[in-house]
Design an enzyme around this catalytic site. Structure first.
Site, PDB file in Angstrom:
ATOM      1  CD  GLU A 147      -1.335  -2.315   2.132  1.00  0.00           C
ATOM      2  OE1 GLU A 147      -0.137  -2.628   1.960  1.00  0.00           O
ATOM      3  OE2 GLU A 147      -2.079  -2.936   2.895  1.00  0.00           O
ATOM      4  CB  SER A 200      16.888 -41.427  -7.418  1.00  0.00           C
ATOM      5  OG  SER A 200      17.560 -40.320  -6.859  1.00  0.00           O
TER       6      SER A 200
END
Ligand SMILES: NC(=O)c1ccc[n+]([C@@H]2O[C@H](COP(=O)([O-])OP(=O)(O)OC[C@H]3O[C@@H](n4cnc5c(N)ncnc54)[C@H](OP(=O)(O)O)[C@@H]3O)[C@@H](O)[C@H]2O)c1
Ligand SMILES: [Zn+2]
Length: 396
Positions: A75, A191
């Site tokens: 703001e 992996s």
């Protein structure tokens, strides 16, 4: 033209739900405020991502977003950009303006002082201790307020902040790369890589928005990961490189090597153990890591063998962490899911098969009945290169 929207409801001060009517202009300008808020995706934590637009009718006169904790709120930036044209303008803010004196003065006061004519917010401050106070301050000053416009989008942007404010623990997202048969590593532990480069890069964007990256000693042993964000740039005006999240390593018996690659970039690291042994922790402390001992409830020998995951998440919430991004193996994935602590699974499914001997996605206790299964809702699904990204959210 003004038209009713079912999702756009606001709470009346007397706590009655009433439907609010928003115009197409309202929608466009709040959408702009959300786009601005998202620029803080990689930088605002522990604060929320907030955007603000000031408009005279359908003409934008100022805009801003919160970039970093300790600096001006959205703001304040928007008011500075609008100058005198803020008088009588409508302020569109993605989160209720603050009402308290924190590191910056309250934004509700700044909006009142600037003479804005109307304030529309997407959602209230989720902190139950402050929710509604900013709106009340504005109304007390005679400024009409409305809330609920694009609330769902605003909530998504601050899902971790809301989780921490409402339940005290961060939002936990587990990122998993799996084959079509749900396997995450070969039996021998290999992996890297199951998914393609595009999916891995996409995963780094999720890493970048998190306050912490969490893994287990099993993954460190197998992959020796760097556990940092690479190739992602903050989308703020400065276009700087993303900040590095805290690294959290769950290492029950303090077996982590000080030579592990995750220490190489000097980013903050937190080693969590079940074993209370300062001598074993010392080489990690010498590397600049912080050490936390959080054993689960005592066994016969007087000390828990593994880390108390719930206490860990509470501690991370206490430290102001909003989103925690887990990248661990089946053991920790299963432990977090079984403990009801995994809010979201970010699964990248690769079109390949690794076979039944490969490691699963999550090590979970055997079920007798399908009704006992762990169920998730599909939040989104997208093709990322050759892989499919599924974002699944725990069903409460
Ligand atoms: N495909 C993917 O997305 C992906 C991602 C990461 C890793 N991986 C693969 O996964 C494999 C490693 O998986 P992992 O299951 O062995 O290791 P992990 O899940 O990364 O770590 C497990 C370890 O965490 C520690 N721990 C501490 N508190 C715990 C608790 N409350 N519950 C459960 N564990 C706790 C335990 O250490 P102690 O045993 O010392 O108690 C446990 O062995 C590797 O092959 C790696 O390549 C795949
Ligand atoms: Zn503020």
């Amino acid at each position: 033209m003004r038209f009713p929207v079912s999702s756009a409801k606001c709470r009346h001060p007397a706590n009655r739900e009433i439907v609010t009517f928003f115009s197409a202009t309202d929608f466009c300008l709040m959408q702009r405020a959300l786009t601005l808020a998202a620029r803080g995706l990689f930088s605002t934590s522990p604060n929320p991502r907030v955007g603000c637009v000031l408009a005279q009718g359908d003409e934008m006169v100022g805009e801003g977003w919160h970039i970093r904790a300790g600096e001006a709120h959205a703001e304040v930036h928007a008011l500075a950009a609008a100058g005198a044209r803020a008088r009588g303008a409508t302020a569109y803010v993605t989160l209720e303006p603050c009402s308290h004196h924190g590191r910056t003065p309250p934004c509700a006061e700044a909006l009142i002082a600037a003479g804005v004519g109307r304030v529309v917010v997407a959602m209230r401050d989720p902190n139950p201790l402050v929710a509604g106070r900013g709106m009340a301050m504005l109304r007390a000053a005679g400024i009409p307020t409305e809330e609920g416009l694009l609330a769902e989008e605003a909530r998504e942007l601050n899902i971790g902040f809301i989780a921490r404010m409402t339940r005290g623990i961060p939002w936990l997202r587990l990122k998993i790369a799996a084959s079509l048969d749900g396997r995450t590593a070969l039996k021998n532990g290999q992996s890297q890589w199951i998914t393609g480069a595009a999916a891995r890069q996409d995963g780094h964007r999720f890493r970048a928005r998190a306050c912490a990256l969490l893994t287990g000693i099993g993954t460190v042993r197998a992959d020796n990961p760097q556990l940092n964000v690479r190739g992602v740039y903050a989308e703020s005006a400065e276009s700087e490189t993303a900040r590095q999240p805290l690294k959290i390593i769950l290492d029950s018996r303090l077996e982590l090597s000080p030579e592990a690659r995750l220490f190489a970039d000097g980013a903050s690291a937190l080693v969590v153990s079940a074993l209370d042994d300062k001598t074993r922790a010392q080489p990690l402390l010498d590397k600049g890591a912080e050490w936390l001992c959080l054993p689960e409830a005592s066994n016969a020998a007087g000390q828990g063998e593994r880390i108390d995951l719930k206490r860990l998440m509470q501690e991370l919430g206490r430290r102001g962490l909003n989103e925690v991004h887990g990248e661990a193996g089946a053991t920790l994935n299963g432990a977090f899911i079984a403990a009801g602590l995994a809010d979201e699974l970010l699964v990248y499914l690769a079109p390949c098969l690794l076979g039944a001997s490969a490691r699963p996605l999550a090590a979970l206790p055997e079920l007798e009945n399908l009704t006992e299964r762990w169920s998730f809702g599909l939040q989104s699904c997208a093709c990322i290169g050759q892989d499919v990204r599924m974002l699944c959210r725990r069903l409460d």
